[in-house]
Design a protein around this motif. Sequence first.
Motif, PDB file in Angstrom:
ATOM      1  N   VAL A  89       0.850  -1.196   0.000  1.00  0.00           N
ATOM      2  CA  VAL A  89       0.000   0.000   0.000  1.00  0.00           C
ATOM      3  C   VAL A  89       0.885   1.244   0.000  1.00  0.00           C
ATOM      4  O   VAL A  89       0.626   2.205  -0.738  1.00  0.00           O
ATOM      5  N   MET A  90       1.952   1.226   0.785  1.00  0.00           N
ATOM      6  CA  MET A  90       2.893   2.352   0.795  1.00  0.00           C
ATOM      7  C   MET A  90       3.448   2.566  -0.611  1.00  0.00           C
ATOM      8  O   MET A  90       3.524   3.705  -1.085  1.00  0.00           O
TER       9      MET A  90
ATOM     10  N   ARG B 113      -5.829   7.371 -10.447  1.00  0.00           N
ATOM     11  CA  ARG B 113      -5.372   6.290  -9.587  1.00  0.00           C
ATOM     12  C   ARG B 113      -6.400   5.183  -9.641  1.00  0.00           C
ATOM     13  O   ARG B 113      -7.580   5.439  -9.882  1.00  0.00           O
ATOM     14  N   ASN B 114      -5.969   3.975  -9.392  1.00  0.00           N
ATOM     15  CA  ASN B 114      -6.883   2.844  -9.531  1.00  0.00           C
ATOM     16  C   ASN B 114      -7.208   2.163  -8.206  1.00  0.00           C
ATOM     17  O   ASN B 114      -7.710   1.055  -8.191  1.00  0.00           O
ATOM     18  N   PHE B 115      -6.925   2.817  -7.089  1.00  0.00           N
ATOM     19  CA  PHE B 115      -7.224   2.213  -5.791  1.00  0.00           C
ATOM     20  C   PHE B 115      -7.880   3.226  -4.866  1.00  0.00           C
ATOM     21  O   PHE B 115      -7.722   4.435  -5.028  1.00  0.00           O
ATOM     22  N   LEU B 116      -8.632   2.701  -3.914  1.00  0.00           N
ATOM     23  CA  LEU B 116      -9.294   3.511  -2.899  1.00  0.00           C
ATOM     24  C   LEU B 116      -9.001   2.876  -1.553  1.00  0.00           C
ATOM     25  O   LEU B 116      -9.178   1.664  -1.390  1.00  0.00           O
ATOM     26  N   LEU B 117      -8.552   3.677  -0.598  1.00  0.00           N
ATOM     27  CA  LEU B 117      -8.329   3.207   0.772  1.00  0.00           C
ATOM     28  C   LEU B 117      -9.551   3.556   1.610  1.00  0.00           C
ATOM     29  O   LEU B 117      -9.995   4.712   1.610  1.00  0.00           O
ATOM     30  N   VAL B 118     -10.078   2.563   2.323  1.00  0.00           N
ATOM     31  CA  VAL B 118     -11.271   2.762   3.144  1.00  0.00           C
ATOM     32  C   VAL B 118     -10.962   2.361   4.586  1.00  0.00           C
ATOM     33  O   VAL B 118     -10.685   1.199   4.876  1.00  0.00           O
TER      34      VAL B 118
ATOM     35  N   ILE C 185     -11.729   2.839 -10.314  1.00  0.00           N
ATOM     36  CA  ILE C 185     -11.068   2.141  -9.205  1.00  0.00           C
ATOM     37  C   ILE C 185     -11.069   0.636  -9.492  1.00  0.00           C
ATOM     38  O   ILE C 185     -12.095   0.073  -9.858  1.00  0.00           O
ATOM     39  N   GLU C 186      -9.921   0.010  -9.285  1.00  0.00           N
ATOM     40  CA  GLU C 186      -9.796  -1.440  -9.480  1.00  0.00           C
ATOM     41  C   GLU C 186      -9.613  -2.188  -8.164  1.00  0.00           C
ATOM     42  O   GLU C 186      -9.894  -3.373  -8.081  1.00  0.00           O
ATOM     43  N   LYS C 187      -9.119  -1.483  -7.144  1.00  0.00           N
ATOM     44  CA  LYS C 187      -8.869  -2.093  -5.836  1.00  0.00           C
ATOM     45  C   LYS C 187      -9.478  -1.211  -4.760  1.00  0.00           C
ATOM     46  O   LYS C 187      -9.140  -0.036  -4.652  1.00  0.00           O
ATOM     47  N   ILE C 188     -10.351  -1.793  -3.941  1.00  0.00           N
ATOM     48  CA  ILE C 188     -10.887  -1.099  -2.776  1.00  0.00           C
ATOM     49  C   ILE C 188     -10.216  -1.773  -1.580  1.00  0.00           C
ATOM     50  O   ILE C 188     -10.473  -2.938  -1.297  1.00  0.00           O
ATOM     51  N   ILE C 189      -9.334  -1.033  -0.915  1.00  0.00           N
ATOM     52  CA  ILE C 189      -8.512  -1.593   0.154  1.00  0.00           C
ATOM     53  C   ILE C 189      -9.076  -1.164   1.500  1.00  0.00           C
ATOM     54  O   ILE C 189      -9.131   0.032   1.801  1.00  0.00           O
ATOM     55  N   PHE C 190      -9.486  -2.141   2.302  1.00  0.00           N
ATOM     56  CA  PHE C 190     -10.136  -1.895   3.586  1.00  0.00           C
ATOM     57  C   PHE C 190      -9.188  -2.146   4.744  1.00  0.00           C
ATOM     58  O   PHE C 190      -8.368  -3.063   4.695  1.00  0.00           O
TER      59      PHE C 190
ATOM     60  N   ILE D  82     -13.214  -4.878 -10.433  1.00  0.00           N
ATOM     61  CA  ILE D  82     -12.952  -4.263  -9.130  1.00  0.00           C
ATOM     62  C   ILE D  82     -12.842  -5.379  -8.103  1.00  0.00           C
ATOM     63  O   ILE D  82     -13.648  -6.313  -8.109  1.00  0.00           O
ATOM     64  N   LYS D  83     -11.848  -5.269  -7.212  1.00  0.00           N
ATOM     65  CA  LYS D  83     -11.689  -6.253  -6.139  1.00  0.00           C
ATOM     66  C   LYS D  83     -11.641  -5.546  -4.796  1.00  0.00           C
ATOM     67  O   LYS D  83     -11.061  -4.466  -4.675  1.00  0.00           O
TER      68      LYS D  83
END
Length: 161
Positions: free
Chosen positions: A35-36, A51-56, A95-100, A128-129
């Motif tokens: 993630v970093m 960007r293709n990711f979202l941090l939740v 967004i392709e990655k939703i990071i929880f 999306i994953k």
Amino acid sequence: MSTDVNAPPSGEAPPWWAALPEPQAACETIENSDVMALLEKMLAGPKHASRNFLLVDVRRTDWDGGTVATSINLPAQSFYQTRPVVYQLCKQAGIEKIIFYCGSSAGRGTRCARWMQDYLNEVGETGIKAIIMAGGIKGWHKAFGGKMMENYDEKFWAAKA
């Protein structure tokens, strides 16, 4: 008199997730170092690059000490009902990655990622994953301290040491 073995002990309320469906999907885990790397790559690129990711961050009452840079806060207790909107926003944004993550990503972060993946599976979304950030915010802080954290509170973390 019959007793419900799934009922909480007398006087205790059931956990917040008890009234919601049990998540079925499995989710990948991403290391906080990966993630970093995503964040560093994003910041090193052009100012308006997509960007293709979202941090939740799904913490609610324990949302202290700061959060990973660029994260949005969607508390776990109300996340299940917002999955369709999160999906539409992510779809529109590419967004392709939703990071929880949560405090340790052992409970709420994992549960929300799995609920999101259940929804993605239900609507037939394959682009999306939902992904779980290993270690949560505690693991992030252990690895990086306040680096790439917003609203970082050094005193909060010092008290935890």
